[in-house]
Motif scaffolding. Sequence first.
Motif, PDB file in Angstrom:
ATOM      1  N   SER A  71     -23.152   0.280  -9.198  1.00  0.00           N
ATOM      2  CA  SER A  71     -23.597   0.282 -10.591  1.00  0.00           C
ATOM      3  C   SER A  71     -24.931  -0.429 -10.760  1.00  0.00           C
ATOM      4  N   LYS A  72     -25.167  -1.480  -9.965  1.00  0.00           N
ATOM      5  CA  LYS A  72     -26.430  -2.204 -10.076  1.00  0.00           C
ATOM      6  C   LYS A  72     -27.600  -1.439  -9.472  1.00  0.00           C
ATOM      7  N   GLN A  74     -28.038   1.835  -9.875  1.00  0.00           N
ATOM      8  CA  GLN A  74     -28.294   3.077 -10.599  1.00  0.00           C
ATOM      9  C   GLN A  74     -29.672   3.108 -11.249  1.00  0.00           C
ATOM     10  N   THR A  75     -30.093   1.992 -11.826  1.00  0.00           N
ATOM     11  CA  THR A  75     -31.396   1.952 -12.494  1.00  0.00           C
ATOM     12  C   THR A  75     -32.519   2.205 -11.512  1.00  0.00           C
ATOM     13  N   ASP A  76     -32.483   1.521 -10.377  1.00  0.00           N
ATOM     14  CA  ASP A  76     -33.531   1.696  -9.379  1.00  0.00           C
ATOM     15  C   ASP A  76     -33.510   3.096  -8.779  1.00  0.00           C
ATOM     16  N   VAL A  77     -32.314   3.644  -8.604  1.00  0.00           N
ATOM     17  CA  VAL A  77     -32.197   4.981  -8.018  1.00  0.00           C
ATOM     18  C   VAL A  77     -32.795   6.023  -8.951  1.00  0.00           C
ATOM     19  N   ARG A  78     -32.552   5.891 -10.250  1.00  0.00           N
ATOM     20  CA  ARG A  78     -33.125   6.846 -11.204  1.00  0.00           C
ATOM     21  C   ARG A  78     -34.648   6.779 -11.201  1.00  0.00           C
ATOM     22  N   GLU A  79     -35.189   5.560 -11.123  1.00  0.00           N
ATOM     23  CA  GLU A  79     -36.649   5.425 -11.086  1.00  0.00           C
ATOM     24  C   GLU A  79     -37.217   6.018  -9.799  1.00  0.00           C
ATOM     25  N   LYS A  80     -36.512   5.817  -8.676  1.00  0.00           N
ATOM     26  CA  LYS A  80     -36.975   6.382  -7.411  1.00  0.00           C
ATOM     27  C   LYS A  80     -36.959   7.902  -7.445  1.00  0.00           C
ATOM     28  N   ARG A  81     -35.895   8.469  -7.990  1.00  0.00           N
ATOM     29  CA  ARG A  81     -35.812   9.931  -8.067  1.00  0.00           C
ATOM     30  C   ARG A  81     -36.905  10.500  -8.957  1.00  0.00           C
ATOM     31  N   LYS A  82     -37.197   9.820 -10.063  1.00  0.00           N
ATOM     32  CA  LYS A  82     -38.258  10.282 -10.948  1.00  0.00           C
ATOM     33  C   LYS A  82     -39.605  10.227 -10.243  1.00  0.00           C
ATOM     34  N   SER A  83     -39.842   9.128  -9.504  1.00  0.00           N
ATOM     35  CA  SER A  83     -41.101   9.002  -8.779  1.00  0.00           C
ATOM     36  C   SER A  83     -41.211  10.052  -7.682  1.00  0.00           C
ATOM     37  N   LEU A  84     -40.120  10.296  -6.941  1.00  0.00           N
ATOM     38  CA  LEU A  84     -40.141  11.309  -5.889  1.00  0.00           C
ATOM     39  C   LEU A  84     -40.329  12.704  -6.471  1.00  0.00           C
ATOM     40  N   TYR A  85     -39.744  12.943  -7.638  1.00  0.00           N
ATOM     41  CA  TYR A  85     -39.889  14.251  -8.285  1.00  0.00           C
ATOM     42  C   TYR A  85     -41.347  14.511  -8.664  1.00  0.00           C
ATOM     43  N   ILE A 128     -24.424  -1.389   8.568  1.00  0.00           N
ATOM     44  CA  ILE A 128     -25.082  -2.673   8.301  1.00  0.00           C
ATOM     45  C   ILE A 128     -26.285  -2.473   7.397  1.00  0.00           C
ATOM     46  N   LYS A 129     -27.021  -1.387   7.603  1.00  0.00           N
ATOM     47  CA  LYS A 129     -28.159  -1.093   6.723  1.00  0.00           C
ATOM     48  C   LYS A 129     -27.700  -0.875   5.288  1.00  0.00           C
ATOM     49  N   CYS A 130     -26.599  -0.156   5.120  1.00  0.00           N
ATOM     50  CA  CYS A 130     -26.084   0.096   3.773  1.00  0.00           C
ATOM     51  C   CYS A 130     -25.590  -1.190   3.121  1.00  0.00           C
ATOM     52  N   VAL A 131     -24.905  -2.042   3.879  1.00  0.00           N
ATOM     53  CA  VAL A 131     -24.425  -3.312   3.336  1.00  0.00           C
ATOM     54  C   VAL A 131     -25.606  -4.200   2.950  1.00  0.00           C
ATOM     55  N   ALA A 132     -26.645  -4.231   3.781  1.00  0.00           N
ATOM     56  CA  ALA A 132     -27.844  -5.008   3.445  1.00  0.00           C
ATOM     57  C   ALA A 132     -28.504  -4.475   2.182  1.00  0.00           C
ATOM     58  N   LEU A 133     -28.511  -3.156   2.025  1.00  0.00           N
ATOM     59  CA  LEU A 133     -29.081  -2.559   0.815  1.00  0.00           C
ATOM     60  C   LEU A 133     -28.251  -2.913  -0.416  1.00  0.00           C
ATOM     61  N   ALA A 134     -26.921  -2.944  -0.264  1.00  0.00           N
ATOM     62  CA  ALA A 134     -26.058  -3.330  -1.385  1.00  0.00           C
ATOM     63  C   ALA A 134     -26.293  -4.780  -1.785  1.00  0.00           C
ATOM     64  N   ILE A 135     -26.439  -5.665  -0.807  1.00  0.00           N
ATOM     65  CA  ILE A 135     -26.724  -7.075  -1.106  1.00  0.00           C
ATOM     66  C   ILE A 135     -28.088  -7.209  -1.776  1.00  0.00           C
ATOM     67  N   TYR A 136     -29.050  -6.402  -1.333  1.00  0.00           N
ATOM     68  CA  TYR A 136     -30.387  -6.426  -1.932  1.00  0.00           C
ATOM     69  C   TYR A 136     -30.325  -6.086  -3.415  1.00  0.00           C
ATOM     70  N   TYR A 137     -29.554  -5.073  -3.785  1.00  0.00           N
ATOM     71  CA  TYR A 137     -29.426  -4.708  -5.197  1.00  0.00           C
ATOM     72  C   TYR A 137     -28.663  -5.771  -5.976  1.00  0.00           C
ATOM     73  N   HIS A 138     -27.718  -6.429  -5.339  1.00  0.00           N
ATOM     74  CA  HIS A 138     -27.024  -7.544  -5.989  1.00  0.00           C
ATOM     75  C   HIS A 138     -28.015  -8.639  -6.373  1.00  0.00           C
ATOM     76  N   ARG A 287     -21.860   5.243   1.396  1.00  0.00           N
ATOM     77  CA  ARG A 287     -22.490   6.518   1.757  1.00  0.00           C
ATOM     78  C   ARG A 287     -23.254   7.101   0.576  1.00  0.00           C
ATOM     79  N   SER A 288     -22.692   6.986  -0.620  1.00  0.00           N
ATOM     80  CA  SER A 288     -23.404   7.456  -1.814  1.00  0.00           C
ATOM     81  C   SER A 288     -24.677   6.655  -2.041  1.00  0.00           C
ATOM     82  N   LEU A 289     -24.594   5.350  -1.808  1.00  0.00           N
ATOM     83  CA  LEU A 289     -25.785   4.514  -1.940  1.00  0.00           C
ATOM     84  C   LEU A 289     -26.846   4.901  -0.927  1.00  0.00           C
ATOM     85  N   ALA A 290     -26.422   5.191   0.299  1.00  0.00           N
ATOM     86  CA  ALA A 290     -27.376   5.594   1.332  1.00  0.00           C
ATOM     87  C   ALA A 290     -28.040   6.917   0.984  1.00  0.00           C
TER      88      ALA A 290
END
Length: 349
Positions: A71-72, A74-85, A128-138, A287-290
């Motif tokens: 959930s944390k 989601q905001t960054d993911v939407r901005e990334k998708r908009k930028s990539l689009y 481990i990469k996904c867990v590190a990414l989850a901690i980063y968003y936390h 996996r969804s986060l990745a």
Amino acid sequence: MGNTTSCCVSSSPKHRRNNHSRLEPYRAEPELSREDTGCNLQHISDRENLDDLPMEYNPSDHPRASTIFLSKSQTDVREKRKSLYINHFTHISENKHHQGPVRRKYSSCSTIFLDDSTVSQPNLKYTIKCVALAIYYHIKNREVDGRMLLDIFDEKLHPLSKPEVPPDYDKHDPEQKQIYRFVRTLFSAAQLTAECAIVTLVYLERLLTYAEIDICPANWKRIVLGAILLASKVWDDQAVWNVDYCQILKDITVEDMNELERQFLELLQFNINVPSSVYAKYYFDLRSLAEANNLSFPLEPLSKDKAHKLEAISRLCDDQYKDIRKAAKKRSVSADNLAVVRWAPAIIS
């Protein structure tokens, strides 16, 4: 059945009428408060039912609750998708005749692409990469309401290295690569499994929920260390001892590790149970986060050896459930419809 005695003996209607006729008329008495009776016990209707709590408050306990890290992000993911689009269509407009490289592999009739990560055997490196990414968003999207910072997790009070912690240590958010290097170092030195990384994230979110604290630049290393320490002891049969972590982190003492583990357990209220449904939820959310962050698991073509292994596993499962299918087929058939269901084995060439 058949007993002559019963715990509930009912008298005849005649006797019941006679008994009620001798009773005095009911007189309502004034209600007494809890203070008058001297009983300050909480009424059962006032007690908080944990099952009625919103699911989002217990993501590490309930399989239907949404994980905090997803959930944390989601905001960054939407901005990334908009930028990539925007960048994608800008690139297409500038290079209309240029064929860009294919970044994603898709299966076809002749080739099937699979990754080697499953819920029972996740890929260690990418987990481990996904867990590190989850901690980063936390850390990045933490609440700024001034939640308390527990001393046991404060790196200023309990440093993990001899070099003095800079004064602004709590002002700069760590990068994802820094978190990944820290977690990877511990997992490589202690030879921990990918499943342990998922359990680490479960304990981390359970700590943030139970203790009502946030993970921030000042405490993220010690919180992650405590979660890894506990997850390795719960998950692995041959757990790493606290003194072994002192060999990895040279400047930390055994007494500090013991105190970190003790307080971590107390803050978890000694709830170290991770149901399989919660574990699976965290795996698929990772996996969804990745996928949302273009951190896809490596895909490889399905080889003949791997296909034979999958077929052998499928055959083994088929043998295990053969008795169940036989029991399901045994049912009464009417004389009007005597069609018998026949099971034909599938042949994979």
